[in-house]
Design an enzyme around this catalytic site. Structure first.
Site, short mmCIF file in Angstrom:
data_model
loop_
_atom_site.label_atom_id
_atom_site.label_comp_id
_atom_site.label_asym_id
_atom_site.label_seq_id
_atom_site.Cartn_x
_atom_site.Cartn_y
_atom_site.Cartn_z
N GLY A 1 0.71 -1.10 0.11
CA GLY A 1 0.08 -0.05 0.02
C GLY A 1 0.97 1.37 -0.16
O GLY A 1 1.95 1.25 -0.31
N LEU B 1 -3.77 -5.34 -4.23
CA LEU B 1 -2.98 -4.60 -4.30
C LEU B 1 -1.68 -5.06 -3.82
O LEU B 1 -1.43 -5.41 -2.68
CB LEU B 1 -3.35 -3.36 -3.26
CG LEU B 1 -2.62 -1.97 -3.45
CD1 LEU B 1 -2.68 -1.45 -4.58
CD2 LEU B 1 -3.08 -0.93 -2.37
N ASP B 2 -0.69 -4.89 -4.68
CA ASP B 2 0.75 -5.05 -4.45
C ASP B 2 0.90 -6.56 -4.22
O ASP B 2 1.99 -6.86 -3.56
CB ASP B 2 1.36 -4.25 -3.29
CG ASP B 2 1.15 -2.63 -3.72
OD1 ASP B 2 0.82 -1.97 -2.97
OD2 ASP B 2 1.47 -2.33 -5.10
N GLU B 3 -0.01 -7.45 -4.47
CA GLU B 3 0.00 -8.85 -4.33
C GLU B 3 0.29 -9.84 -5.54
O GLU B 3 0.10 -10.96 -5.48
CB GLU B 3 -0.96 -9.12 -3.48
CG GLU B 3 -1.15 -8.70 -2.24
CD GLU B 3 -1.94 -9.19 -1.14
OE1 GLU B 3 -2.14 -8.80 0.05
OE2 GLU B 3 -2.59 -10.73 -1.29
#
Ligand SMILES: Nc1nc2c(c(=O)[nH]1)N[C@@H](CN(C=O)c1ccc(C(=O)N[C@@H](CCC(=O)O)C(=O)O)cc1)CN2
EC number: 3.5.1.10
Length: 291
Positions: free
Chosen positions: A209, A235-237
């Site tokens: 995040g 998100l960001d995964e």
């Protein structure tokens, strides 16, 4: 040592993925040999002989490749694909991927990609830069690259994303988020139909995040890093392509962490984009194989 001839004429890449089984390498090699191709490099990986998945990247030289591409596609689709349950992609080294870069106000990752592209370090064709802020227009246009300012209303992302889709449709093979600070909707990711690479300014899975350097300072970490990954709706995964870290200390404030981190971000993103443009990265579940 690589051969002196660095010609890319008539060079192709065949990327394959299939259930692991006996005879794949021999069959692919035999098919290419039958076509009169010369195998330059061949890299493969299996997740395991028990119900595993097999991956292979073959670079081969075939005189008159462009005209003979239908023959190559026919032998793969009519013989190898049904025999092995193969998923495959055939690309030509001389046809670089068309890349659109998204940015916001932070410039270091964007400028690094433009600079490396101008020096010929990354085999890509940058078709445009899109930003939700106007700040970087002059920098981008100084490289002779089109720049488009598309503001984003967080309360209604679809207006901006529909503009993006119109601009991108049929013009792009890859999107790179170079510190683009807007979350892409699942609808956009589904409709854009090309891979999206993001640089996250932390050593994921730590500090997902916004504001990872403040989080790193608050946590007192001794290493900070950057992660280039494919973008998913989580998100960001998404699948990680490349990462790196740098040592920091208690004496470094957030501004210092941000400065040290920027050098890592630039290097990590450029390696990830280069490897993707060379078809070295294969996605498998939520991971990658990087040849
Ligand atoms: N669907 C996805 N979109 C994006 C991803 C992703 O993994 N999946 N990565 C981000 C990049 N990013 C961190 O690397 C990131 C960017 C922005 C935010 C965020 O909270 N943005 C706010 C607006 C902030 C601002 O306007 O300054 C928001 O969108 O509401 C978190 C993480 C890019 N997109």
């Amino acid at each position: 040592m690589p051969s002196a001839d660095t010609s890319t004429t008539d060079l192709a890449r065949l990327i394959i993925s299939c259930p692991d089984q006996h005879g794949i390498v021999a069959a692919v090699s035999d098919a290419l040999t039958t076509l009169g191709a010369n195998i330059i490099t061949l890299d493969q990986y299996s997740t395991g002989v028990e119900d595993g998945r097999f991956f292979q990247r073959t670079v081969f030289h075939l005189p008159g490749l462009a005209a003979r591409r239908p023959e190559v596609e026919a032998i793969v689709s009519e013989h190898l694909e049904p025999r092995f349950g193969m998923q495959w992609q055939l690309t030509e080294v001389e046809r670089p991927k068309r890349v659109a870069i998204f940015a916001s106000k932070t410039d270091h990752c964007l400028l690094d990609l433009l600079w490396r592209h101008r020096r010929g370090e990354i085999p890509m064709d940058i078709t445009m830069v899109i930003s939700n802020h106007p700040d970087l227009a002059a920098d981008v246009r100084s490289f002779g690259i089109p720049f488009f300012h598309v503001p984003v209303d967080k309360a209604d992302r679809s207006t901006a994303e529909n503009q993006h889709l119109e601009m991108l449709r049929g013009n792009v093979d890859l999107i790179v988020l170079a510190r683009y600070m807007q979350i892409l909707t699942p609808e956009f990711l589904e409709q854009v139909e090309v891979p999206v690479i993001n640089i996250h300014h932390s050593f994921l899975p730590a500090f997902i995040g916004a504001g990872p350097y403040q989080k790193a300072k608050d946590r007192g970490v001794k290493l900070i890093g950057a992660t280039a990954h494919y973008v998913t709706e989580d998100l960001d995964e998404g699948p990680i392509i490349e990462q790196d870290v740098i040592r920091v200390s208690h004496e470094d404030d957030v501004a210092q962490l941000t400065q040290y981190g920027a050098d890592v971000e630039r290097a990590v993103l450029s390696r990830a984009v280069k490897w993707h443009c060379q078809d070295r990265v294969i996605r498998h579940a939520n991971t990658t194989i990087v040849f």
